[in-house]
Design a protein around this motif. Structure first.
Motif, PDB file in Angstrom:
ATOM      1  N   ASP A   1       0.231  -0.915  -7.424  1.00  0.00           N
ATOM      2  CA  ASP A   1      -0.482  -0.538  -6.199  1.00  0.00           C
ATOM      3  C   ASP A   1      -0.094   0.865  -5.746  1.00  0.00           C
ATOM      4  OD1 ASP A   1      -2.242  -0.987  -3.984  1.00  0.00           O
ATOM      5  OD2 ASP A   1      -0.475  -1.381  -2.746  1.00  0.00           O
ATOM      6  N   VAL A   2       1.197   1.203  -5.826  1.00  0.00           N
ATOM      7  CA  VAL A   2       1.649   2.548  -5.441  1.00  0.00           C
ATOM      8  C   VAL A   2       1.029   3.596  -6.356  1.00  0.00           C
ATOM      9  CG1 VAL A   2       3.670   4.076  -5.356  1.00  0.00           C
ATOM     10  CG2 VAL A   2       3.782   1.792  -4.334  1.00  0.00           C
ATOM     11  N   ILE A   3       1.017   3.322  -7.647  1.00  0.00           N
ATOM     12  CA  ILE A   3       0.412   4.268  -8.596  1.00  0.00           C
ATOM     13  C   ILE A   3      -1.078   4.429  -8.315  1.00  0.00           C
ATOM     14  CG2 ILE A   3      -0.197   4.613 -11.025  1.00  0.00           C
ATOM     15  CD1 ILE A   3       2.523   3.294 -11.710  1.00  0.00           C
ATOM     16  N   MET A   4      -1.750   3.322  -8.063  1.00  0.00           N
ATOM     17  CA  MET A   4      -3.187   3.385  -7.801  1.00  0.00           C
ATOM     18  C   MET A   4      -3.488   4.073  -6.472  1.00  0.00           C
ATOM     19  SD  MET A   4      -4.417   2.311 -10.544  1.00  0.00           S
ATOM     20  CE  MET A   4      -6.147   2.147 -10.190  1.00  0.00           C
ATOM     21  N   ARG A   5      -2.635   3.903  -5.477  1.00  0.00           N
ATOM     22  CA  ARG A   5      -2.819   4.618  -4.206  1.00  0.00           C
ATOM     23  C   ARG A   5      -2.652   6.119  -4.420  1.00  0.00           C
ATOM     24  NH1 ARG A   5      -2.761   1.567   0.621  1.00  0.00           N
ATOM     25  NH2 ARG A   5      -2.370  -0.632   0.193  1.00  0.00           N
ATOM     26  N   TRP A   6      -1.722   6.484  -5.264  1.00  0.00           N
ATOM     27  CA  TRP A   6      -1.512   7.898  -5.579  1.00  0.00           C
ATOM     28  C   TRP A   6      -2.759   8.482  -6.245  1.00  0.00           C
ATOM     29  CZ3 TRP A   6      -0.247  10.559 -10.349  1.00  0.00           C
ATOM     30  CH2 TRP A   6       0.206  11.856 -10.149  1.00  0.00           C
ATOM     31  N   LEU A   7      -3.457   7.639  -7.010  1.00  0.00           N
ATOM     32  CA  LEU A   7      -4.699   8.064  -7.670  1.00  0.00           C
ATOM     33  C   LEU A   7      -5.925   7.843  -6.780  1.00  0.00           C
ATOM     34  CD1 LEU A   7      -3.992   6.601 -11.224  1.00  0.00           C
ATOM     35  CD2 LEU A   7      -3.813   8.999 -10.499  1.00  0.00           C
ATOM     36  N   LYS A   8      -5.693   7.518  -5.511  1.00  0.00           N
ATOM     37  CA  LYS A   8      -6.741   7.321  -4.495  1.00  0.00           C
ATOM     38  C   LYS A   8      -7.638   6.099  -4.739  1.00  0.00           C
ATOM     39  CE  LYS A   8      -5.828  11.326  -2.476  1.00  0.00           C
ATOM     40  NZ  LYS A   8      -4.543  11.342  -1.897  1.00  0.00           N
ATOM     41  N   THR A   9      -7.155   5.117  -5.469  1.00  0.00           N
ATOM     42  CA  THR A   9      -7.886   3.849  -5.658  1.00  0.00           C
ATOM     43  C   THR A   9      -6.914   2.680  -5.481  1.00  0.00           C
ATOM     44  OG1 THR A   9      -7.534   4.031  -8.032  1.00  0.00           O
ATOM     45  CG2 THR A   9      -9.691   4.722  -7.200  1.00  0.00           C
ATOM     46  N   PRO A  10      -6.611   2.311  -4.225  1.00  0.00           N
ATOM     47  CA  PRO A  10      -5.644   1.229  -3.998  1.00  0.00           C
ATOM     48  C   PRO A  10      -6.172  -0.121  -4.477  1.00  0.00           C
ATOM     49  CG  PRO A  10      -6.735   1.816  -1.962  1.00  0.00           C
ATOM     50  CD  PRO A  10      -7.201   2.807  -2.995  1.00  0.00           C
ATOM     51  N   ILE A  11      -5.251  -1.017  -4.742  1.00  0.00           N
ATOM     52  CA  ILE A  11      -5.596  -2.385  -5.120  1.00  0.00           C
ATOM     53  C   ILE A  11      -5.565  -3.214  -3.835  1.00  0.00           C
ATOM     54  CG2 ILE A  11      -4.962  -4.369  -6.514  1.00  0.00           C
ATOM     55  CD1 ILE A  11      -3.451  -2.431  -8.349  1.00  0.00           C
ATOM     56  N   TYR A  12      -6.708  -3.713  -3.441  1.00  0.00           N
ATOM     57  CA  TYR A  12      -6.792  -4.472  -2.199  1.00  0.00           C
ATOM     58  C   TYR A  12      -6.192  -5.871  -2.376  1.00  0.00           C
ATOM     59  CZ  TYR A  12      -9.950  -0.759  -0.848  1.00  0.00           C
ATOM     60  OH  TYR A  12     -10.479   0.460  -0.569  1.00  0.00           O
ATOM     61  N   GLY A  13      -5.464  -6.309  -1.369  1.00  0.00           N
ATOM     62  CA  GLY A  13      -4.910  -7.649  -1.367  1.00  0.00           C
ATOM     63  C   GLY A  13      -3.466  -7.753  -1.834  1.00  0.00           C
ATOM     64  N   VAL A  14      -2.898  -6.645  -2.325  1.00  0.00           N
ATOM     65  CA  VAL A  14      -1.516  -6.710  -2.810  1.00  0.00           C
ATOM     66  C   VAL A  14      -0.558  -7.019  -1.656  1.00  0.00           C
ATOM     67  CG1 VAL A  14       0.376  -5.371  -3.824  1.00  0.00           C
ATOM     68  CG2 VAL A  14      -1.901  -5.250  -4.810  1.00  0.00           C
ATOM     69  N   PHE A  15      -0.794  -6.407  -0.504  1.00  0.00           N
ATOM     70  CA  PHE A  15       0.083  -6.645   0.648  1.00  0.00           C
ATOM     71  C   PHE A  15       0.042  -8.115   1.061  1.00  0.00           C
ATOM     72  CE2 PHE A  15       0.774  -6.800   5.266  1.00  0.00           C
ATOM     73  CZ  PHE A  15       2.060  -6.301   5.308  1.00  0.00           C
ATOM     74  N   GLU A  16      -1.143  -8.692   1.145  1.00  0.00           N
ATOM     75  CA  GLU A  16      -1.279 -10.099   1.530  1.00  0.00           C
ATOM     76  C   GLU A  16      -0.668 -11.014   0.473  1.00  0.00           C
ATOM     77  OE1 GLU A  16      -3.793  -7.900   1.529  1.00  0.00           O
ATOM     78  OE2 GLU A  16      -4.527  -7.818   3.592  1.00  0.00           O
ATOM     79  N   LEU A  17      -0.893 -10.664  -0.789  1.00  0.00           N
ATOM     80  CA  LEU A  17      -0.358 -11.465  -1.883  1.00  0.00           C
ATOM     81  C   LEU A  17       1.172 -11.463  -1.884  1.00  0.00           C
ATOM     82  CD1 LEU A  17      -1.085 -13.146  -4.389  1.00  0.00           C
ATOM     83  CD2 LEU A  17      -0.959 -11.028  -5.711  1.00  0.00           C
ATOM     84  N   GLN A  18       1.776 -10.329  -1.503  1.00  0.00           N
ATOM     85  CA  GLN A  18       3.232 -10.241  -1.459  1.00  0.00           C
ATOM     86  C   GLN A  18       3.820 -11.270  -0.494  1.00  0.00           C
ATOM     87  OE1 GLN A  18       5.190  -8.350  -3.459  1.00  0.00           O
ATOM     88  NE2 GLN A  18       3.297  -7.724  -4.452  1.00  0.00           N
ATOM     89  N   GLY A  19       3.188 -11.442   0.653  1.00  0.00           N
ATOM     90  CA  GLY A  19       3.670 -12.431   1.624  1.00  0.00           C
ATOM     91  C   GLY A  19       3.652 -13.836   1.064  1.00  0.00           C
ATOM     92  N   VAL A  20       2.589 -14.172   0.352  1.00  0.00           N
ATOM     93  CA  VAL A  20       2.477 -15.501  -0.256  1.00  0.00           C
ATOM     94  C   VAL A  20       3.539 -15.679  -1.337  1.00  0.00           C
ATOM     95  CG1 VAL A  20       0.990 -16.959  -1.674  1.00  0.00           C
ATOM     96  CG2 VAL A  20       0.031 -15.738   0.271  1.00  0.00           C
ATOM     97  N   LEU A  21       3.703 -14.664  -2.182  1.00  0.00           N
ATOM     98  CA  LEU A  21       4.647 -14.774  -3.300  1.00  0.00           C
ATOM     99  C   LEU A  21       6.103 -14.812  -2.830  1.00  0.00           C
ATOM    100  CD1 LEU A  21       2.951 -12.455  -5.946  1.00  0.00           C
ATOM    101  CD2 LEU A  21       2.883 -14.947  -5.774  1.00  0.00           C
ATOM    102  N   VAL A  22       6.427 -14.068  -1.765  1.00  0.00           N
ATOM    103  CA  VAL A  22       7.803 -14.120  -1.232  1.00  0.00           C
ATOM    104  C   VAL A  22       8.125 -15.534  -0.758  1.00  0.00           C
ATOM    105  CG1 VAL A  22       9.250 -13.378   0.705  1.00  0.00           C
ATOM    106  CG2 VAL A  22       8.058 -11.684  -0.644  1.00  0.00           C
TER     107      VAL A  22
END
Length: 184
Positions: free
Chosen positions: A36-57
């Motif tokens: 997600d960080v790499i894709m944000r740097w390339l201006k194309t973020p991956i949607y849902g990673v933040f929400e998914l992190q909460g579930v996975l934690v």
């Protein structure tokens, strides 16, 4: 008692597998965040990673509970146990395990109902992507159930320790160590 030992061995394998799955989920989380960080740097973020992190934690925490209890890796304070005789320490441990068993059994039952409600209602995390909450609640129920079973095994060990004869002529110096009062 043969059946009890077999059940305990099978349970230990299940608990170990859940612990390994918890570790795998942590690795997946790391890769997802890095990607997600790499894709944000390339201006194309991956949607849902933040929400998914909460579930996975949440999943990693609950999947590791029973293994941590088995290995006595939870936080514990053993001030009282070092000054009392072993039978009293075993009795106090038995009371703690019995109370913990009832409490976590009740919590497991409640979370099972919440997981069912979440599944029936199609509950999702609010955000750009709709991530269902049901898998998290199901894993929470599983983890709490496994912790409850581990507490049952610990309770049985303490009951056995209370009613067994002390081995005073032991050649193993580690065998005469004082047991720890559990903290759950």
């Amino acid at each position: 008692m043969k059946g009890f030992g077999l059940a305990q061995k099978i349970f230990e394998r299940i608990s170990f597998c859940c612990s390994v799955l918890s570790t795998v989920i942590i690795i997946v989380m790391m890769f997802a965040v890095v990607l997600d960080v790499i894709m944000r740097w390339l201006k194309t973020p991956i949607y849902g990673v933040f929400e998914l992190q909460g579930v996975l934690v949440g999943m990693t925490i609950y999947l590791g509970l029973s293994k941590a209890q088995k290995d006595k890796q939870h936080i514990a304070v053993n001030i009282l146990g070092q000054y009392l005789p072993n039978p009293i320490v075993h009795f106090i441990s038995m009371l703690v395990y019995a109370a913990s068993l009832v409490f976590f059994g009740w919590i497991t039952y409640l979370y099972g109902g919440k997981a069912y409600e979440s599944y029936v209602n199609g509950e999702v995390i609010a955000g750009i992507t709709k991530i269902p909450i049901f898998p998290l609640k199901l894993v929470m129920t599983l983890g709490l159930g496994l912790l409850t079973i581990q507490l049952f095994f610990d309770l049985v060990k303490e009951i056995k320790a209370i009613f067994s004869k002390p081995d005073n002529g032991s050649t193993n110096p580690m065998k005469n160590e004082k047991p720890e009062v559990p903290e759950v």
